[in-house]
Design a protein around this motif. Structure first.
Motif, PDB file in Angstrom:
ATOM      1  N   PHE A  62       0.840  -1.192   0.000  1.00 35.91           N
ATOM      2  CA  PHE A  62       0.000   0.000   0.000  1.00 35.91           C
ATOM      3  C   PHE A  62       0.879   1.247   0.000  1.00 35.91           C
ATOM      4  O   PHE A  62       1.945   1.252   0.597  1.00 35.91           O
ATOM      5  N   VAL A  63       0.401   2.311  -0.633  1.00 33.43           N
ATOM      6  CA  VAL A  63       1.020   3.620  -0.485  1.00 33.43           C
ATOM      7  C   VAL A  63      -0.017   4.509   0.180  1.00 33.43           C
ATOM      8  O   VAL A  63      -1.090   4.765  -0.371  1.00 33.43           O
ATOM      9  N   PHE A  64       0.299   4.927   1.412  1.00 29.93           N
ATOM     10  CA  PHE A  64      -0.584   5.792   2.187  1.00 29.93           C
ATOM     11  C   PHE A  64      -0.146   7.239   2.022  1.00 29.93           C
ATOM     12  O   PHE A  64       1.042   7.538   2.018  1.00 29.93           O
ATOM     13  N   GLN A  65      -1.125   8.110   1.914  1.00 30.50           N
ATOM     14  CA  GLN A  65      -0.867   9.551   1.840  1.00 30.50           C
ATOM     15  C   GLN A  65      -1.098  10.120   3.235  1.00 30.50           C
ATOM     16  O   GLN A  65      -2.178   9.990   3.792  1.00 30.50           O
ATOM     17  N   ILE A  66      -0.052  10.716   3.796  1.00 32.31           N
ATOM     18  CA  ILE A  66      -0.165  11.325   5.129  1.00 32.31           C
ATOM     19  C   ILE A  66      -0.323  12.828   4.926  1.00 32.31           C
ATOM     20  O   ILE A  66       0.581  13.486   4.413  1.00 32.31           O
ATOM     21  N   PRO A  67      -1.465  13.389   5.317  1.00 35.41           N
ATOM     22  CA  PRO A  67      -1.673  14.828   5.158  1.00 35.41           C
ATOM     23  C   PRO A  67      -0.645  15.635   5.937  1.00 35.41           C
ATOM     24  O   PRO A  67      -0.128  15.184   6.965  1.00 35.41           O
ATOM     25  N   ALA A  68      -0.354  16.823   5.469  1.00 40.52           N
ATOM     26  CA  ALA A  68       0.661  17.683   6.093  1.00 40.52           C
ATOM     27  C   ALA A  68       0.381  17.912   7.568  1.00 40.52           C
ATOM     28  O   ALA A  68       1.295  17.871   8.391  1.00 40.52           O
ATOM     29  N   GLN A  69      -0.876  18.125   7.946  1.00 37.89           N
ATOM     30  CA  GLN A  69      -1.186  18.418   9.352  1.00 37.89           C
ATOM     31  C   GLN A  69      -0.924  17.219  10.258  1.00 37.89           C
ATOM     32  O   GLN A  69      -0.680  17.386  11.447  1.00 37.89           O
ATOM     33  N   LEU A  70      -0.928  15.998   9.717  1.00 38.18           N
ATOM     34  CA  LEU A  70      -0.650  14.817  10.532  1.00 38.18           C
ATOM     35  C   LEU A  70       0.825  14.432  10.519  1.00 38.18           C
ATOM     36  O   LEU A  70       1.295  13.745  11.405  1.00 38.18           O
TER      37      LEU A  70
END
Length: 103
Positions: A62-70
């Motif tokens: 999987f490739v997860f996208q981590i939002p900037a705020q997290l």
């Protein structure tokens, strides 16, 4: 708590954007969407079309996208995770991050 690439496997995955980049079932490759639920062996992804796909963790990358705020960074980050590292009940996996921080 900020999500770092090395600790992503210990965090809650529900709500993150994900793309399947490798899978033992070739039909699942390139599915992307938002993680809406998770079990010990499966991740349920809601696709852009609104359908829910059950993706087995075992044998899938999987490739997860981590939002900037997290992520604590100015830009979002992308983290590739071998699904075998996620094989456990989500509540047990997320408890392990607390043990790491207590050390």
């Amino acid at each position: 708590m900020e999500i770092t690439p090395s600790k992503l496997v210990f965090h809650e995955l529900i709500g993150l954007q994900v793309t399947i980049v490798e899978a033992t079932n070739p039909i699942l490759k390139d599915i992307s969407g938002k993680v809406v639920d998770e079990t010990k062996n499966m991740i349920i992804v809601q696709t852009i079309k609104g359908t829910e796909k059950m993706i087995q963790k075992n044998g899938t990358s999987f490739v997860f996208q981590i939002p900037a705020q997290l992520s604590g960074k100015h830009a979002q980050r992308y983290v590739k995770v071998n699904g075998n590292l996620l094989l456990s009940q989500p509540e047990n996996r997320t408890k392990n991050i607390r043990k790491i921080h207590m050390r």
